[in-house]
Design an enzyme around this catalytic site. Structure first.
Site, PDB file in Angstrom:
ATOM      1  N   ASP A 154      -6.933   4.107  -4.841  1.00 36.31           N
ATOM      2  CA  ASP A 154      -7.597   4.032  -3.536  1.00 36.31           C
ATOM      3  C   ASP A 154      -8.197   5.430  -3.343  1.00 36.31           C
ATOM      4  OD1 ASP A 154      -7.727   2.108  -0.996  1.00 36.31           O
ATOM      5  OD2 ASP A 154      -7.404   4.098  -0.204  1.00 36.31           O
ATOM      6  N   LYS A 163       0.865  -1.190   0.000  1.00 31.24           N
ATOM      7  CA  LYS A 163       0.000   0.000   0.000  1.00 31.24           C
ATOM      8  C   LYS A 163       0.890   1.223   0.000  1.00 31.24           C
ATOM      9  CE  LYS A 163      -4.417   0.930   0.077  1.00 31.24           C
ATOM     10  NZ  LYS A 163      -5.588   0.116  -0.329  1.00 31.24           N
TER      11      LYS A 163
HETATM   12  P1  NDP Z   1     -12.757   7.732  -3.481  1.00 29.66           P
HETATM   13  O1  NDP Z   1     -11.685   8.722  -3.314  1.00 29.66           O
HETATM   14  O2  NDP Z   1     -13.308   7.473  -4.844  1.00 29.66           O
HETATM   15  O3  NDP Z   1     -14.008   8.117  -2.559  1.00 29.66           O
HETATM   16  C1  NDP Z   1     -13.840   8.240  -1.187  1.00 29.66           C
HETATM   17  C2  NDP Z   1     -15.176   8.597  -0.574  1.00 29.66           C
HETATM   18  O4  NDP Z   1     -15.070   8.557   0.832  1.00 29.66           O
HETATM   19  C3  NDP Z   1     -15.611  10.007  -0.912  1.00 29.66           C
HETATM   20  O5  NDP Z   1     -16.997  10.075  -0.873  1.00 29.66           O
HETATM   21  C4  NDP Z   1     -14.980  10.798   0.228  1.00 29.66           C
HETATM   22  O6  NDP Z   1     -15.604  12.046   0.460  1.00 29.66           O
HETATM   23  C5  NDP Z   1     -15.176   9.876   1.390  1.00 29.66           C
HETATM   24  N1  NDP Z   1     -14.091  10.089   2.358  1.00 29.66           N
HETATM   25  C6  NDP Z   1     -12.761   9.995   2.136  1.00 29.66           C
HETATM   26  N2  NDP Z   1     -12.067  10.276   3.250  1.00 29.66           N
HETATM   27  C7  NDP Z   1     -12.984  10.546   4.187  1.00 29.66           C
HETATM   28  C8  NDP Z   1     -12.898  10.891   5.549  1.00 29.66           C
HETATM   29  N3  NDP Z   1     -11.719  11.040   6.184  1.00 29.66           N
HETATM   30  N4  NDP Z   1     -14.077  11.068   6.202  1.00 29.66           N
HETATM   31  C9  NDP Z   1     -15.264  10.927   5.550  1.00 29.66           C
HETATM   32  N5  NDP Z   1     -15.404  10.605   4.268  1.00 29.66           N
HETATM   33  C10 NDP Z   1     -14.285  10.415   3.608  1.00 29.66           C
HETATM   34  O7  NDP Z   1     -12.218   6.397  -2.819  1.00 29.66           O
HETATM   35  P2  NDP Z   1     -12.730   4.905  -2.993  1.00 29.66           P
HETATM   36  O8  NDP Z   1     -14.197   4.879  -3.219  1.00 29.66           O
HETATM   37  O9  NDP Z   1     -11.841   4.245  -3.957  1.00 29.66           O
HETATM   38  O10 NDP Z   1     -12.388   4.296  -1.565  1.00 29.66           O
HETATM   39  C11 NDP Z   1     -13.333   4.251  -0.491  1.00 29.66           C
HETATM   40  C12 NDP Z   1     -12.925   3.194   0.494  1.00 29.66           C
HETATM   41  O11 NDP Z   1     -12.895   1.922  -0.168  1.00 29.66           O
HETATM   42  C13 NDP Z   1     -11.537   3.353   1.111  1.00 29.66           C
HETATM   43  O12 NDP Z   1     -11.565   2.830   2.424  1.00 29.66           O
HETATM   44  C14 NDP Z   1     -10.665   2.457   0.254  1.00 29.66           C
HETATM   45  O13 NDP Z   1      -9.514   2.038   0.939  1.00 29.66           O
HETATM   46  C15 NDP Z   1     -11.621   1.306   0.023  1.00 29.66           C
HETATM   47  N6  NDP Z   1     -11.354   0.459  -1.118  1.00 29.66           N
HETATM   48  C16 NDP Z   1     -11.197   0.949  -2.375  1.00 29.66           C
HETATM   49  C17 NDP Z   1     -10.984   0.117  -3.438  1.00 29.66           C
HETATM   50  C18 NDP Z   1     -10.894   0.603  -4.838  1.00 29.66           C
HETATM   51  O14 NDP Z   1     -10.774  -0.231  -5.735  1.00 29.66           O
HETATM   52  N7  NDP Z   1     -10.963   1.877  -5.097  1.00 29.66           N
HETATM   53  C19 NDP Z   1     -10.845  -1.330  -3.243  1.00 29.66           C
HETATM   54  C20 NDP Z   1     -11.090  -1.776  -1.895  1.00 29.66           C
HETATM   55  C21 NDP Z   1     -11.310  -0.895  -0.876  1.00 29.66           C
HETATM   56  P3  NDP Z   1     -14.899  13.381  -0.036  1.00 29.66           P
HETATM   57  O15 NDP Z   1     -15.145  13.454  -1.505  1.00 29.66           O
HETATM   58  O16 NDP Z   1     -15.570  14.462   0.735  1.00 29.66           O
HETATM   59  O17 NDP Z   1     -13.449  13.260   0.310  1.00 29.66           O
HETATM   60  O1  2IT Z   2      -7.931  -1.541  -0.844  1.00 30.09           O
HETATM   61  C1  2IT Z   2      -7.864  -2.084  -1.968  1.00 30.09           C
HETATM   62  O2  2IT Z   2      -8.009  -3.301  -2.115  1.00 30.09           O
HETATM   63  C2  2IT Z   2      -7.619  -1.225  -3.130  1.00 30.09           C
HETATM   64  N1  2IT Z   2      -7.548  -0.010  -2.981  1.00 30.09           N
HETATM   65  C3  2IT Z   2      -7.423  -1.843  -4.482  1.00 30.09           C
HETATM   66  C4  2IT Z   2      -6.030  -2.366  -4.646  1.00 30.09           C
HETATM   67  C5  2IT Z   2      -5.671  -2.833  -6.029  1.00 30.09           C
HETATM   68  O3  2IT Z   2      -4.491  -3.153  -6.198  1.00 30.09           O
HETATM   69  O4  2IT Z   2      -6.521  -2.908  -6.909  1.00 30.09           O
END
Ligand code: NDP
Ligand code: 2IT
Length: 443
Positions: free
Chosen positions: A164, A124
């Protein structure tokens, strides 16, 4: 294993890394029995070895903003464990990150990747850079500077980052362009690439879709399905949007979504095209939703998503966003299950409460593994130099999520029939990684 002694020691050695301690504690609680039943784990000091990353890379990221002023951010890449494949995991760009954040995320990633059944180790990284309010050119200059250091540490057979929080298609494009320019090779060093230049169909949708597929499996096990179910979702980023899309395709109704400033509640069901316009195209704030949907409400308290009566709760924003007070409200409103779209969004106390109440609780390392699983499939397609159809990828994703579900049931079923998915996911992931470490000798 003396869990308490071990955790006290870890906290002493790694002070101020609360999120990391939280992630390790959960895994240790789950695996205690299997660990103690198999003396080889203790003999091989697996716990001591598995909680320590292979290496932590920290670097300076200087870049120039649009006014000509120099800005400096901190870059990180934690290469956590490569027992079952090259390091694999996302990059997070968010002002609040610290080394403890990346250690918790990297640690979780090791077990999650093991659950996907694909050959990927865990890593990460990211930066305290805040993409919010930055121009495309500023984001590009930052990404180019970030990759100018990172390129020497990564590679398709070494370490393959992805997106992420704060890192999506735009950032992956800028990072990939700079990598290719430096090494003069077009290769699968990152996943989440554009469809026309090495990306996989369904990667963008994969985490959200996978989350809903495993949720569907849970509901089937409990004699029901998503049709007509009320679903509360937090976040409005990549994971939240495509979780909402799949819920709607399967006949569920999404009532709420949020961002870091607040949440919207739309009893008529969320208008996802409007959310995509605001968040994906205009990069705006979720409160803008009520400017078009007059019957919806906006609340500045983003925890209000958990106060809405719902059957299914999908926290998809960030770590520790659903606390025990919110969990109690969910349960009292009849919520059947919680599945973690984000990484560790449910606090430890809330997880214990939900398990105690025998409510469904699918942990992130199982529930959100669809994203990295399709990243693994993107790596496979890159190696073969071909691209599968959306259906082929989606079918594989569905199958992988079924396998993850079954692994959780296999290792998490209690004598009374209740399935502890947290324990199931942790034990299944741990056994795979720990046995691979033992096979490969003392390294
Ligand atoms: P994005 O940046 O696309 O979206 C993040 C979302 O969460 C936004 O709505 C954001 O709001 C909100 N957010 C971020 N930080 C905070 C905070 N400190 N407090 C409240 N809201 C917050 O990210 P993802 O959708 O990709 O990721 C969301 C979660 O999913 C994370 O935990 C990530 O680790 C996890 N994840 C992501 C994967 C992926 O493939 N992308 C895979 C597996 C897990 P705002 O716009 O206001 O910042
Ligand atoms: O938390 C996660 O699993 C991710 N942000 C995706 C990682 C990846 O390599 O696709």
């Amino acid at each position: 294993m003396d869990k308490t002694k071990f955790l006290n020691q870890l906290k002493k050695q790694t002070p101020n890394e609360d999120e990391f301690h939280q992630a390790v504690t959960e895994v240790l609680e789950s695996i205690e029995d299997v660990y103690n039943d198999n003396p080889k784990f203790e003999t091989n000091k697996i716990i001591e070895r598995i909680v320590m990353p292979d290496r932590i890379i920290m670097f300076r990221v200087p870049w120039m903003d649009d006014t000509g002023e120099i800005q400096v951010n901190q870059g990180y890449r934690i290469e956590f464990n490569s027992a079952i494949g090259p390091y694999k995991g996302g990059l997070r760009f968010h002002p609040d990150v610290s080394i403890g954040t990346f250690k918790f995320l990297g640690f979780e990633q090791v077990f999650k990747n093991a659950l996907t059944t694909l050959p990927m180790g865990g890593g990460k990284g990211g930066s305290n850079f805040d993409p919010k309010g930055k121009s495309d050119n500023e984001v590009m200059r930052f990404c180019q500077s970030f990759m100018t250091e990172l390129y020497r540490h990564v590679g398709p057979e070494t370490d393959v980052p992805a997106g992420d929080i704060g890192v999506g298609g735009r950032e992956i494009g800028f990072l990939f362009g700079q990598y290719k320019r430096i090494v003069n090779r077009f290769e699968g060093v990152l996943t989440g690439k554009g469809i026309n230049w090495g990306g996989s169909w369904i990667r963008k949708e994969a985490t959200g879709y996978g989350l809903v597929y495993i949720t569907q499996h849970w509901l089937t096990e409990h004699g029901t399905d998503l049709k007509g179910k009320r679903v509360a979702i937090s976040g409005s980023g990549n994971v939240a949007i495509y979780a909402a899309e799949k819920v709607m395709q399967l006949g569920g109704k999404v009532i709420t979504m949020s961002d870091s400033n607040g949440c919207i509640i739309d009893e008529e069901g969320i208008d996802l095209n409007l959310i995509k316009l605001i968040k994906e195209i205009e990069r705006g704030r979720i409160r803008e939703y009520i400017e078009t949907r007059y019957n919806a409400q906006y609340s500045k308290d983003r925890n209000d998503v958990w106060k809405v009566k719902c059957d299914v709760a999908l926290p998809c924003a960030t770590q520790n966003e659903l606390d025990v007070e919110s969990a109690k409200i969910l349960v009292s409103n009849g919520c059947l299950m919680v599945a973690e779209g984000a990484n560790m969004p449910v606090t430890a106390e809330a997880v214990h409460y939900l398990l105690h109440q025998k409510v469904g609780m699918i942990p992130g390392k199982a529930a959100n593994a669809g994203g990295v699983a399709v990243s693994g499939l993107e790596m496979t397609q890159n190696s073969m130099k071909l691209q599968w159809t959306p259906k082929e990828v989606d079918d594989r994703l569905y199958h992988i999520m079924s396998e993850i579900h079954d692994a959780c049931v296999k290792y998490g079923k209690r004598e009374d029939g209740y399935v502890d998915y947290v324990k199931g996911a942790n034990v299944a992931g741990f056994l795979k990684v720990a046995n691979a470490m033992i096979d490969q000798g003392l390294i």
